[in-house]
Design an enzyme around this catalytic site. Structure first.
Site, PDB file in Angstrom:
ATOM      1  N   ARG A   1       0.823  -1.222   0.000  1.00  0.00           N
ATOM      2  CA  ARG A   1       0.000   0.000   0.000  1.00  0.00           C
ATOM      3  C   ARG A   1       0.855   1.271   0.000  1.00  0.00           C
ATOM      4  O   ARG A   1       0.489   2.261   0.627  1.00  0.00           O
ATOM      5  CB  ARG A   1      -0.938   0.047   1.213  1.00  0.00           C
TER       6      ARG A   1
ATOM      7  N   TYR B   1     -15.053 -11.581   0.412  1.00  0.00           N
ATOM      8  CA  TYR B   1     -15.792 -10.348   0.109  1.00  0.00           C
ATOM      9  C   TYR B   1     -17.038 -10.640  -0.736  1.00  0.00           C
ATOM     10  O   TYR B   1     -18.079 -10.007  -0.563  1.00  0.00           O
ATOM     11  CB  TYR B   1     -14.889  -9.349  -0.627  1.00  0.00           C
TER      12      TYR B   1
ATOM     13  N   ARG C   1      -6.768  11.711  -5.651  1.00  0.00           N
ATOM     14  CA  ARG C   1      -8.032  11.028  -5.402  1.00  0.00           C
ATOM     15  C   ARG C   1      -9.194  12.026  -5.432  1.00  0.00           C
ATOM     16  O   ARG C   1     -10.262  11.733  -5.983  1.00  0.00           O
ATOM     17  CB  ARG C   1      -7.953  10.356  -4.044  1.00  0.00           C
TER      18      ARG C   1
ATOM     19  N   ARG D   1      -3.325   6.742   1.351  1.00  0.00           N
ATOM     20  CA  ARG D   1      -3.810   7.948   2.022  1.00  0.00           C
ATOM     21  C   ARG D   1      -2.829   8.630   2.963  1.00  0.00           C
ATOM     22  O   ARG D   1      -3.084   9.744   3.408  1.00  0.00           O
ATOM     23  CB  ARG D   1      -5.103   7.614   2.784  1.00  0.00           C
TER      24      ARG D   1
ATOM     25  N   ASP E   1      -6.946  -2.560  -7.071  1.00  0.00           N
ATOM     26  CA  ASP E   1      -7.467  -3.199  -5.872  1.00  0.00           C
ATOM     27  C   ASP E   1      -7.738  -4.660  -6.180  1.00  0.00           C
ATOM     28  O   ASP E   1      -7.975  -5.018  -7.333  1.00  0.00           O
ATOM     29  CB  ASP E   1      -8.754  -2.516  -5.399  1.00  0.00           C
TER      30      ASP E   1
END
Ligand code: CP3
Length: 371
Positions: free
Chosen positions: A44, A171, A57, A48, A94
């Protein structure tokens, strides 16, 4: 008209031909070839904790628009490399692009993480699942891979990735993250054949997706099995590892005459290291719960290891970060076969200067282990 051709150079030790990468330390370490220092990248690494990521973003509108626009994906992939001398880039995307392409309707609710509009709950939906064509529904990912390769200009290698069949299924069946796996584990014990059907389709989808990334320019690939560690040993071997083994056997291991290493990472998989090292991958990713020197003894010469600093170490001061990096390098010991990384993704609350301290510590402290 002269067409410029990428120069090629002979790699004496493997006999393979390699496109001239300015920095191939990461690929060499994965293949256990000699290196001058331990290469490092961060799971990652584009995210952020970087203000420039948040700015891009915002321009894209939201996270999924960032992933689906190859120009934006290229921009954010390169952002951490502009800040830190990392030894690899990872495709910005992702793991949930595959179930999205299968029609499950991925969305991100504010503060909730990923969700699916149409989770798999009924037999009929499960039997209707099909393998998406990576060059159609997932074209935007392949376009991002080619655009990132161009922008990287052979500075460092590009890693492609996918989720593991089991992690994707978590998921797809739960419909969201952050559950205690009630739905998928009920299915696993009550209707194992249904879960096996999902996993079979997922394994085919992941194999095709990773091979398409390799054809578009990914120079190494990684399978993220984030939730395999929530299973019992028997269930892990049957419902997660067996399908990752199928994928590894179906991967293109060479592209344009260059070897494409493959990394398998099961978070919480420390207990099953020997079994993971047997599936034919080049490297095994480790989370921070296991001592890397001990892991090295257990896997012997079979695979390289990637990891494994606790991401929370990055909340401490640069002096402490340097000391903790030193402990991992010392525990791994002399010789090649180690790619430094965190044991899981970098937190959004990490001060970027602390990531810089980590990269510098790895590069300077590791040289003595490669003399
Ligand atoms: O490593 C990189 O820099 C490449 C990018 C990458 C992302 N997701 C970007 C991302 C990679 C390799 C992933 C993999 C991924 N995605 C995994 C496996 C690895 C892991 O972390 O265990 C999983 C389980 C996912 C699913 C997913 N996507 C979750 C659970 C979330 C929410 C996470 C959070 O921190 O809120 C995402 C969103 C996501 N994927 C973000 C990023 C940068 C944050 C999205 C944002 O900008 O709001």
């Amino acid at each position: 008209m002269m067409i410029w051709e990428c120069p090629k150079q002979k790699q004496e030790d493997t006999g393979t031909w390699m496109t001239t990468l300015k920095n191939d330390t990461f690929l060499r370490a994965l293949l256990k070839q000699p290196v001058e220092y331990t290469p490092v990248w961060l799971m990652r690494q584009a995210g952020r904790y970087l203000s420039e990521y948040n700015a891009t973003r915002a321009r894209a509108g939201d996270f999924l628009s960032l992933c689906k626009n190859p120009g934006f994906a290229t921009e954010v992939t390169l952002q951490p490399l502009a800040r830190f001398p990392l030894d690899a880039a990872i495709l910005f995307s992702d793991i949930l692009t595959i179930p999205d392409a299968m029609g499950l309707g991925l969305y991100f609710a504010q503060g909730e993480g990923p969700m699916f509009e149409r989770p798999l709950r009924h037999e009929k939906e499960i039997h209707a699942l099909t393998v998406p064509d990576p060059n159609a529904e997932l074209r935007y990912v392949m376009d991002a891979v080619s655009e990132i390769r161009k922008a990287l200009d052979n500075r460092v290698p590009l890693i492609g990735f996918s989720g593991s069949p089991f992690t994707l299924a978590c998921y797809m069946v739960e419909g969201r993250g952050g559950t205690e796996f009630r739905e998928i584990k009920t299915m696993l014990y009550e209707r194992p054949e249904l879960l096996h059907h999902i996993l079979k389709i997922n394994a085919q989808a992941v194999t095709a997706y990773l091979n398409a990334q390799i054809e578009s320019g990914a120079q190494a690939v990684m399978i993220f099995d984030t939730w395999g560690g929530s299973l019992s040993q028997a269930a892990y071997l049957e419902f997660s590892l067996a399908y990752m083994q199928q994928i590894v056997s179906g991967l293109k291991r060479e592209h344009d005459g260059v070897r494409i290493p493959c990394i398998v990472f099961t978070k919480g998989g420390g207990l099953w290291l020997e079994s993971i090292a047997e599936i034919g991958c080049d490297a095994v990713g480790l989370d921070w719960t296991i001592d890397i020197g001990n892991a090295r003894q257990r896997v012997g010469n079979k695979v390289a290891l990637q990891g494994n600093l606790d991401p929370s170490v990055l909340f401490a001061s640069p002096e402490i970060i340097t000391a903790e990096v030193g402990k991992i390098l010392e525990s791994y010991g002399k010789g090649t076969g180690h790619v430094f990384n965190l044991g899981h993704g970098i937190s959004q609350f990490t001060p970027p200067e602390h990531a810089a301290a980590l990269v510098e510590a790895v590069h300077t402290l590791s040289r003595k282990y490669h003399e």
